[in-house]
Motif scaffolding. Structure first.
Motif, PDB file in Angstrom:
ATOM      1  N   ALA A   1      26.483  41.745  42.023  1.00  8.21           N
ATOM      2  CA  ALA A   1      26.548  40.973  40.776  1.00  8.21           C
ATOM      3  C   ALA A   1      25.685  39.709  40.880  1.00  8.21           C
ATOM      4  O   ALA A   1      24.960  39.373  39.940  1.00  8.21           O
ATOM      5  N   ILE A   2      25.751  39.019  41.997  1.00 11.72           N
ATOM      6  CA  ILE A   2      24.951  37.804  42.196  1.00 11.72           C
ATOM      7  C   ILE A   2      23.467  38.142  42.179  1.00 11.72           C
ATOM      8  O   ILE A   2      22.672  37.433  41.555  1.00 11.72           O
ATOM      9  N   VAL A   3      23.093  39.225  42.847  1.00 15.00           N
ATOM     10  CA  VAL A   3      21.676  39.636  42.902  1.00 15.00           C
ATOM     11  C   VAL A   3      21.170  39.974  41.501  1.00 15.00           C
ATOM     12  O   VAL A   3      20.104  39.510  41.082  1.00 15.00           O
ATOM     13  N   GLN A   4      21.932  40.763  40.757  1.00 18.40           N
ATOM     14  CA  GLN A   4      21.496  41.157  39.411  1.00 18.40           C
ATOM     15  C   GLN A   4      21.407  39.949  38.477  1.00 18.40           C
ATOM     16  O   GLN A   4      20.470  39.830  37.692  1.00 18.40           O
ATOM     17  N   GLU A   5      22.373  39.061  38.588  1.00 15.80           N
ATOM     18  CA  GLU A   5      22.368  37.843  37.761  1.00 15.80           C
ATOM     19  C   GLU A   5      21.134  36.988  38.080  1.00 15.80           C
ATOM     20  O   GLU A   5      20.475  36.466  37.177  1.00 15.80           O
ATOM     21  N   THR A   6      20.820  36.873  39.365  1.00 21.67           N
ATOM     22  CA  THR A   6      19.675  36.065  39.781  1.00 21.67           C
ATOM     23  C   THR A   6      18.358  36.698  39.339  1.00 21.67           C
ATOM     24  O   THR A   6      17.437  35.980  38.934  1.00 21.67           O
ATOM     25  N   ILE A   7      18.275  38.011  39.391  1.00 19.00           N
ATOM     26  CA  ILE A   7      17.061  38.702  38.935  1.00 19.00           C
ATOM     27  C   ILE A   7      16.815  38.394  37.460  1.00 19.00           C
ATOM     28  O   ILE A   7      15.678  38.134  37.051  1.00 19.00           O
ATOM     29  N   LEU A   8      17.884  38.376  36.677  1.00 22.50           N
ATOM     30  CA  LEU A   8      17.751  38.035  35.259  1.00 22.50           C
ATOM     31  C   LEU A   8      17.353  36.573  35.080  1.00 22.50           C
ATOM     32  O   LEU A   8      16.532  36.247  34.227  1.00 22.50           O
ATOM     33  N   GLU A   9      17.945  35.691  35.885  1.00 22.88           N
ATOM     34  CA  GLU A   9      17.661  34.259  35.791  1.00 22.88           C
ATOM     35  C   GLU A   9      16.183  33.944  36.035  1.00 22.88           C
ATOM     36  O   GLU A   9      15.585  33.158  35.315  1.00 22.88           O
ATOM     37  N   VAL A  10      15.634  34.566  37.093  1.00 27.65           N
ATOM     38  CA  VAL A  10      14.246  34.267  37.448  1.00 27.65           C
ATOM     39  C   VAL A  10      13.258  35.207  36.753  1.00 27.65           C
ATOM     40  O   VAL A  10      12.061  35.115  36.967  1.00 27.65           O
ATOM     41  N   GLN A  11      13.780  36.097  35.937  1.00 25.78           N
ATOM     42  CA  GLN A  11      12.985  37.055  35.160  1.00 25.78           C
ATOM     43  C   GLN A  11      12.066  37.871  36.056  1.00 25.78           C
ATOM     44  O   GLN A  11      10.879  38.029  35.775  1.00 25.78           O
ATOM     45  N   ALA A  12      12.645  38.406  37.134  1.00 26.14           N
ATOM     46  CA  ALA A  12      11.883  39.241  38.061  1.00 26.14           C
ATOM     47  C   ALA A  12      11.784  40.651  37.506  1.00 26.14           C
ATOM     48  O   ALA A  12      12.731  41.169  36.914  1.00 26.14           O
ATOM     49  N   SER A  13      10.625  41.275  37.703  1.00 22.51           N
ATOM     50  CA  SER A  13      10.435  42.609  37.156  1.00 22.51           C
ATOM     51  C   SER A  13       9.908  43.613  38.172  1.00 22.51           C
ATOM     52  O   SER A  13      10.020  44.812  37.963  1.00 22.51           O
ATOM     53  N   SER A  14       9.342  43.135  39.270  1.00 15.99           N
ATOM     54  CA  SER A  14       8.788  44.064  40.253  1.00 15.99           C
ATOM     55  C   SER A  14       8.982  43.522  41.667  1.00 15.99           C
ATOM     56  O   SER A  14       9.482  42.419  41.859  1.00 15.99           O
ATOM     57  N   LYS A  15       8.522  44.320  42.633  1.00 15.53           N
ATOM     58  CA  LYS A  15       8.631  43.914  44.035  1.00 15.53           C
ATOM     59  C   LYS A  15       7.836  42.641  44.321  1.00 15.53           C
ATOM     60  O   LYS A  15       8.130  41.931  45.267  1.00 15.53           O
ATOM     61  N   LYS A  16       6.856  42.351  43.489  1.00 13.86           N
ATOM     62  CA  LYS A  16       6.052  41.135  43.677  1.00 13.86           C
ATOM     63  C   LYS A  16       6.913  39.875  43.551  1.00 13.86           C
ATOM     64  O   LYS A  16       6.580  38.836  44.098  1.00 13.86           O
ATOM     65  N   ASP A  17       8.009  39.990  42.819  1.00 12.96           N
ATOM     66  CA  ASP A  17       8.899  38.860  42.584  1.00 12.96           C
ATOM     67  C   ASP A  17       9.985  38.729  43.658  1.00 12.96           C
ATOM     68  O   ASP A  17      10.904  37.919  43.516  1.00 12.96           O
ATOM     69  N   MET A  18       9.871  39.518  44.703  1.00 14.21           N
ATOM     70  CA  MET A  18      10.883  39.537  45.767  1.00 14.21           C
ATOM     71  C   MET A  18      11.141  38.137  46.340  1.00 14.21           C
ATOM     72  O   MET A  18      12.284  37.719  46.498  1.00 14.21           O
ATOM     73  N   GLY A  19      10.088  37.409  46.660  1.00 14.70           N
ATOM     74  CA  GLY A  19      10.231  36.070  47.237  1.00 14.70           C
ATOM     75  C   GLY A  19      10.941  35.115  46.305  1.00 14.70           C
ATOM     76  O   GLY A  19      11.784  34.315  46.723  1.00 14.70           O
ATOM     77  N   LYS A  20      10.608  35.203  45.034  1.00 15.55           N
ATOM     78  CA  LYS A  20      11.218  34.335  44.033  1.00 15.55           C
ATOM     79  C   LYS A  20      12.724  34.613  43.937  1.00 15.55           C
ATOM     80  O   LYS A  20      13.536  33.693  43.890  1.00 15.55           O
ATOM     81  N   VAL A  21      13.083  35.903  43.953  1.00 13.83           N
ATOM     82  CA  VAL A  21      14.496  36.280  43.858  1.00 13.83           C
ATOM     83  C   VAL A  21      15.246  35.872  45.124  1.00 13.83           C
ATOM     84  O   VAL A  21      16.332  35.286  45.048  1.00 13.83           O
ATOM     85  N   MET A  22      14.663  36.153  46.290  1.00 16.29           N
ATOM     86  CA  MET A  22      15.325  35.816  47.551  1.00 16.29           C
ATOM     87  C   MET A  22      15.556  34.316  47.683  1.00 16.29           C
ATOM     88  O   MET A  22      16.621  33.882  48.119  1.00 16.29           O
ATOM     89  N   SER A  23      14.557  33.516  47.276  1.00 13.93           N
ATOM     90  CA  SER A  23      14.714  32.064  47.395  1.00 13.93           C
ATOM     91  C   SER A  23      15.775  31.530  46.439  1.00 13.93           C
ATOM     92  O   SER A  23      16.353  30.480  46.669  1.00 13.93           O
ATOM     93  N   ALA A  24      16.050  32.274  45.367  1.00 16.95           N
ATOM     94  CA  ALA A  24      17.103  31.860  44.433  1.00 16.95           C
ATOM     95  C   ALA A  24      18.478  32.378  44.865  1.00 16.95           C
ATOM     96  O   ALA A  24      19.494  31.716  44.660  1.00 16.95           O
ATOM     97  N   VAL A  25      18.516  33.559  45.480  1.00 19.36           N
ATOM     98  CA  VAL A  25      19.793  34.170  45.875  1.00 19.36           C
ATOM     99  C   VAL A  25      20.370  33.532  47.133  1.00 19.36           C
ATOM    100  O   VAL A  25      21.572  33.250  47.193  1.00 19.36           O
ATOM    101  N   MET A  26      19.544  33.302  48.144  1.00 20.23           N
ATOM    102  CA  MET A  26      20.055  32.867  49.444  1.00 20.23           C
ATOM    103  C   MET A  26      20.897  31.590  49.408  1.00 20.23           C
ATOM    104  O   MET A  26      21.940  31.538  50.061  1.00 20.23           O
ATOM    105  N   PRO A  27      20.515  30.551  48.644  1.00 21.18           N
ATOM    106  CA  PRO A  27      21.400  29.383  48.598  1.00 21.18           C
ATOM    107  C   PRO A  27      22.778  29.695  47.987  1.00 21.18           C
ATOM    108  O   PRO A  27      23.773  29.086  48.359  1.00 21.18           O
ATOM    109  N   LYS A  28      22.830  30.665  47.093  1.00 18.02           N
ATOM    110  CA  LYS A  28      24.100  31.026  46.447  1.00 18.02           C
ATOM    111  C   LYS A  28      25.045  31.744  47.405  1.00 18.02           C
ATOM    112  O   LYS A  28      26.262  31.661  47.249  1.00 18.02           O
ATOM    113  N   VAL A  29      24.482  32.490  48.363  1.00 16.77           N
ATOM    114  CA  VAL A  29      25.312  33.308  49.248  1.00 16.77           C
ATOM    115  C   VAL A  29      25.299  32.817  50.695  1.00 16.77           C
ATOM    116  O   VAL A  29      25.755  33.516  51.587  1.00 16.77           O
ATOM    117  N   LYS A  30      24.802  31.610  50.909  1.00 13.71           N
ATOM    118  CA  LYS A  30      24.654  31.073  52.263  1.00 13.71           C
ATOM    119  C   LYS A  30      25.958  31.177  53.056  1.00 13.71           C
ATOM    120  O   LYS A  30      26.985  30.664  52.650  1.00 13.71           O
TER     121      LYS A  30
END
Length: 148
Positions: free
Chosen positions: A102-131
């Motif tokens: 749920a956190i991953v999907q919510e974050t993907i929507l937040e950062v408007q990620a659409s492909s594997k190219k956005d992996m870094g953007k999603v990871m940098s947003a998710v990791m502080p939430k689940v630290k």
């Protein structure tokens, strides 16, 4: 109760109970906390900094565990498994797969990620939430599977 106070209390209990493994792990964590405190030039570490140190210690042991398993060193594997179990007692409750998803999907929507190219953007947003509440490699796999 701060982590250091909890460790001091548990160290006393381990000494009284003559639990050498637990005592060794607690001393190691305390030393890591004190070293980090000295490196940062602070008297007291924040909970976030303490959690970072605990996570680092846990990750080091898990990495070593995989290496020892591959090398067939069962004696060292068993020792590390005990240390990992003791360290996990001090970590926050881990997220379930559903909660993490749920956190991953919510974050993907937040950062408007659409492909594997956005992996870094999603990871940098998710990791502080689940630290401290989820393993980084598990998060990585989940983000990757959601971005395909």
């Amino acid at each position: 109760m701060s982590l250091l106070a909890l460790l001091n209390n548990d160290m006393k209990q381990a000494m009284k109970g003559k639990d050498k493994e637990r005592l060794s792990v607690i001393r190691m964590v305390k030393a890591s906390l004190q070293n980090e405190s000295i490196n940062l030039g602070k008297d007291d570490l924040t909970e976030d900094e303490e959690l970072t140190i605990l996570s680092r210690e846990l990750k080091q042991r898990k990495d070593s565990l995989h290496e020892f398993e591959a090398a067939g060193r069962e004696d060292l594997v068993k020792k590390l498994e005990v240390e990992i179990n003791i360290l996990q007692e001090y970590m926050p409750k881990q997220l379930t797969d559903d909660e993490l998803e749920a956190i991953v999907q919510e974050t993907i929507l937040e950062v408007q990620a659409s492909s594997k190219k956005d992996m870094g953007k999603v990871m940098s947003a998710v990791m502080p939430k689940v630290k401290g509440k989820a393993d980084g490699s598990k998060v990585n796999k989940m983000v990757l599977s959601n971005l395909i």
